[in-house]
Design a protein around this motif. Structure first.
Motif, mmCIF file in Angstrom:
data_model
loop_
_atom_site.group_PDB
_atom_site.id
_atom_site.type_symbol
_atom_site.label_atom_id
_atom_site.label_comp_id
_atom_site.label_asym_id
_atom_site.label_seq_id
_atom_site.Cartn_x
_atom_site.Cartn_y
_atom_site.Cartn_z
ATOM 1 N N THR A 18 8.502 12.711 -0.555
ATOM 2 C CA THR A 18 7.755 12.584 -1.812
ATOM 3 C C THR A 18 7.913 11.148 -2.347
ATOM 4 O O THR A 18 8.727 10.368 -1.844
ATOM 5 C CB THR A 18 8.246 13.625 -2.835
ATOM 6 O OG1 THR A 18 9.665 13.665 -2.780
ATOM 7 C CG2 THR A 18 7.697 15.014 -2.520
ATOM 8 N N ASP A 19 7.123 10.832 -3.389
ATOM 9 C CA ASP A 19 7.050 9.444 -3.848
ATOM 10 C C ASP A 19 8.406 8.867 -4.261
ATOM 11 O O ASP A 19 9.147 9.477 -5.033
ATOM 12 C CB ASP A 19 6.062 9.351 -5.023
ATOM 13 C CG ASP A 19 4.634 9.578 -4.546
ATOM 14 O OD1 ASP A 19 4.409 9.610 -3.324
ATOM 15 O OD2 ASP A 19 3.747 9.722 -5.407
ATOM 16 N N ASN A 20 8.684 7.683 -3.764
ATOM 17 C CA ASN A 20 9.935 6.995 -4.091
ATOM 18 C C ASN A 20 9.747 5.500 -3.832
ATOM 19 O O ASN A 20 8.846 5.106 -3.089
ATOM 20 C CB ASN A 20 11.078 7.549 -3.220
ATOM 21 C CG ASN A 20 10.886 7.215 -1.758
ATOM 22 O OD1 ASN A 20 11.299 6.155 -1.296
ATOM 23 N ND2 ASN A 20 10.214 8.084 -0.997
ATOM 24 N N GLY A 26 3.818 2.903 2.589
ATOM 25 C CA GLY A 26 5.171 3.304 2.181
ATOM 26 C C GLY A 26 5.544 4.642 2.800
ATOM 27 O O GLY A 26 6.635 4.799 3.365
ATOM 28 N N HIS A 27 4.619 5.609 2.733
ATOM 29 C CA HIS A 27 4.910 6.931 3.306
ATOM 30 C C HIS A 27 5.145 6.844 4.818
ATOM 31 O O HIS A 27 5.976 7.565 5.365
ATOM 32 C CB HIS A 27 3.770 7.904 3.012
ATOM 33 C CG HIS A 27 3.823 8.485 1.626
ATOM 34 N ND1 HIS A 27 4.934 9.142 1.144
ATOM 35 C CD2 HIS A 27 2.895 8.532 0.628
ATOM 36 C CE1 HIS A 27 4.689 9.552 -0.095
ATOM 37 N NE2 HIS A 27 3.471 9.192 -0.436
ATOM 38 N N ILE A 28 4.400 5.974 5.492
ATOM 39 C CA ILE A 28 4.609 5.832 6.950
ATOM 40 C C ILE A 28 6.011 5.282 7.214
ATOM 41 O O ILE A 28 6.813 5.864 7.933
ATOM 42 C CB ILE A 28 3.573 4.857 7.579
ATOM 43 C CG1 ILE A 28 2.142 5.334 7.351
ATOM 44 C CG2 ILE A 28 3.864 4.644 9.072
ATOM 45 C CD1 ILE A 28 1.059 4.350 7.840
ATOM 46 N N ASN A 88 0.852 -1.182 0.000
ATOM 47 C CA ASN A 88 0.000 0.000 0.000
ATOM 48 C C ASN A 88 0.897 1.244 0.000
ATOM 49 O O ASN A 88 1.789 1.378 0.834
ATOM 50 C CB ASN A 88 -0.902 -0.046 1.248
ATOM 51 C CG ASN A 88 -1.787 1.163 1.341
ATOM 52 O OD1 ASN A 88 -1.321 2.269 1.583
ATOM 53 N ND2 ASN A 88 -3.073 0.950 1.163
ATOM 54 N N HIS A 89 0.621 2.125 -0.946
ATOM 55 C CA HIS A 89 1.447 3.327 -1.109
ATOM 56 C C HIS A 89 1.494 4.188 0.172
ATOM 57 O O HIS A 89 2.553 4.720 0.538
ATOM 58 C CB HIS A 89 0.864 4.134 -2.278
ATOM 59 C CG HIS A 89 1.552 5.417 -2.547
ATOM 60 N ND1 HIS A 89 2.678 5.513 -3.340
ATOM 61 C CD2 HIS A 89 1.290 6.674 -2.119
ATOM 62 C CE1 HIS A 89 3.058 6.779 -3.386
ATOM 63 N NE2 HIS A 89 2.235 7.508 -2.652
ATOM 64 N N ILE A 90 0.366 4.300 0.859
ATOM 65 C CA ILE A 90 0.303 5.107 2.096
ATOM 66 C C ILE A 90 1.195 4.472 3.176
ATOM 67 O O ILE A 90 1.896 5.175 3.907
ATOM 68 C CB ILE A 90 -1.149 5.210 2.644
ATOM 69 C CG1 ILE A 90 -2.125 5.620 1.546
ATOM 70 C CG2 ILE A 90 -1.233 6.133 3.852
ATOM 71 C CD1 ILE A 90 -1.934 6.992 1.026
ATOM 72 N N VAL A 146 0.429 13.113 4.878
ATOM 73 C CA VAL A 146 -0.063 14.275 4.127
ATOM 74 C C VAL A 146 0.550 14.266 2.733
ATOM 75 O O VAL A 146 1.712 14.609 2.556
ATOM 76 C CB VAL A 146 0.270 15.598 4.864
ATOM 77 C CG1 VAL A 146 -0.829 15.962 5.832
ATOM 78 C CG2 VAL A 146 1.603 15.542 5.608
ATOM 79 N N SER A 147 -0.242 13.829 1.752
ATOM 80 C CA SER A 147 0.295 13.749 0.397
ATOM 81 C C SER A 147 -0.660 14.476 -0.543
ATOM 82 O O SER A 147 -1.569 15.169 -0.115
ATOM 83 C CB SER A 147 0.453 12.282 -0.005
ATOM 84 O OG SER A 147 -0.809 11.689 -0.152
ATOM 85 N N GLY A 148 -0.436 14.271 -1.850
ATOM 86 C CA GLY A 148 -1.295 14.928 -2.831
ATOM 87 C C GLY A 148 -2.685 14.317 -2.858
ATOM 88 O O GLY A 148 -3.659 14.985 -3.196
#
Ligand code: KG4
Ligand code: ZN
Length: 341
Positions: free
Chosen positions: A312-314, A125-127, A121-123, A146-148
């Motif tokens: 940011t996305d990576n 990933g951010h965590i 899950n992309h979210i 907090v993303s786009g």
């Protein structure tokens, strides 16, 4: 035999792939926290012309970029295909066509190499991008993402065991930066542009609303703030007054920041959690980082951010989640599909 098993347990090299929006990224991460490579091919310049991401163009660009990005990631990491232990792929949420390019590539790789395929899950990933920078983070923690596309408060009870405490009812935090910047003709993506202009303005010049901060819930709503900025600009234009864009940017940014800080600390108090982990593109905002850290000091809570490049996305962040799923013995089948929300 014993040696082989030891080697297998030790060797956890994950190849991560991220194509959910407008960045094609492939990363190699060792043991969940060592980035061997994290190549990001950004399409920002292409979408700038349109004032936002055009989904069809994004998928076509991913198709052009994915192979070369993967080759670069392998070569920078100085590893061979055979060294990879699993392929982690962000299969949602995001743009359908873009996700499908990454997923198809990941499936082909997993099949050809006979390695596990792990949907991420992309979210998440951010965590867990934070784990690449802070080995000291203690669980449980509250995560503000907090993303786009997303604004969420998540209670992380264990790795992979999450409870959503609140989300946005309309625009996401990054989305409202992008929309306000577009309305003011400042360009795309709005967040970094507004942040730069805001440096020249006064954050208390205009009192924009701090949405839902007076209500005892953990949801967000940013569309009213966006409308308040639009009304303010229209009124100024009517009476032909100088807009003072820098003051608008600084005051708008401050309204977003105060809202995010207030809600996050309310959640941490409510659930009695000491650690706060922030992620997503908006987490690259220096004023947000300072405000969160200052607020943390005041009430004796630890606040963590990834480095700005990892906000940011990576794909490195996708590989981290893939690593934790892999050590728990999880993998997906080739039926794995994408999801948009
Ligand atoms: O996490 P991300 O790269 O992609 C999504 O998953 O959406 O986040 C992109 C968002 C955009 O809305 C962009 O304007 C915002 O993050 N952003 C920022 C900053 N850098 C990127 N917002 C505020 N300040 C920044 N410095
Ligand atoms: Zn993202």
């Amino acid at each position: 035999m014993q040696k082989d098993i030891k080697k297998m347990i030790k060797r956890k090299i994950i190849l991560g792939i991220e194509t959910s929006c407008d960045e094609t990224s492939v990363a190699i991460v060792k043991n969940g926290d060592k980035i061997l490579s994290n190549i990001i091919a950004s399409q920002m310049n292409i979408h700038q012309e349109y004032g936002g991401v055009v989904p069809e163009i994004a998928s076509r660009e991913h198709m052009k970029n994915i192979l070369i990005t993967c080759e670069k990631a392998l070569s920078k990491a100085k590893i061979k295909l055979g060294d990879i232990d699993a392929i982690a792929i962000a299969n949602g949420p995001g743009l359908k066509g873009s996700l499908l390019v990454g997923l198809s590539f990941a499936k082909a790789m997993a099949f050809a190499l006979d390695k596990p395929l792990i949907g991420v899950n992309h979210i998440d990933g951010h965590i867990y991008a934070n784990f690449l920078v802070h080995k000291e983070i203690k669980i449980p923690f509250i995560s503000l993402i907090v993303s786009g596309g997303h604004t969420s408060l998540i209670l992380v009870k264990e790795i992979g065991k999450h409870e959503i405490l609140g989300t946005t009812r309309d625009d996401a935090a990054g989305e409202v930066f992008d929309k306000v910047a577009k309305y003011l003709n400042l360009g795309y993506p709005g967040g970094p542009i507004i942040e730069k202009i805001a440096l020249k303005g006064k954050k208390n010049a205009i009192l924009f609303p701090r949405p839902l901060t007076k209500t005892p819930n953990l949801d967000f709503s940013f569309s009213g703030l966006k409308t308040a900025v639009i009304y303010f600009v229209n009124e100024k234009k009517k009476i032909k007054k100088d807009l003072q864009i820098a003051n608008i940017c600084a005051s708008f940014q401050q309204a977003v920041i105060e809202t995010l800080v207030s809600k996050t600390f309310y959640a941490a108090e409510k659930y009695n959690i000491k650690n706060i982990v922030v992620g997503g593109g908006v987490a690259a905002n220096e004023s947000l980082r300072k405000s969160m850290l200052e607020a943390g000091k005041k009430v004796n809570k630890e606040v963590y951010f990834p480095s700005k490049e990892l906000c940011t996305d990576n794909a490195a962040m996708i590989a981290v989640v893939g690593y934790y799923k892999k050590i728990k013995g999880f993998s997906d089948t080739f039926d794995l599909d994408v999801y948009t929300e």
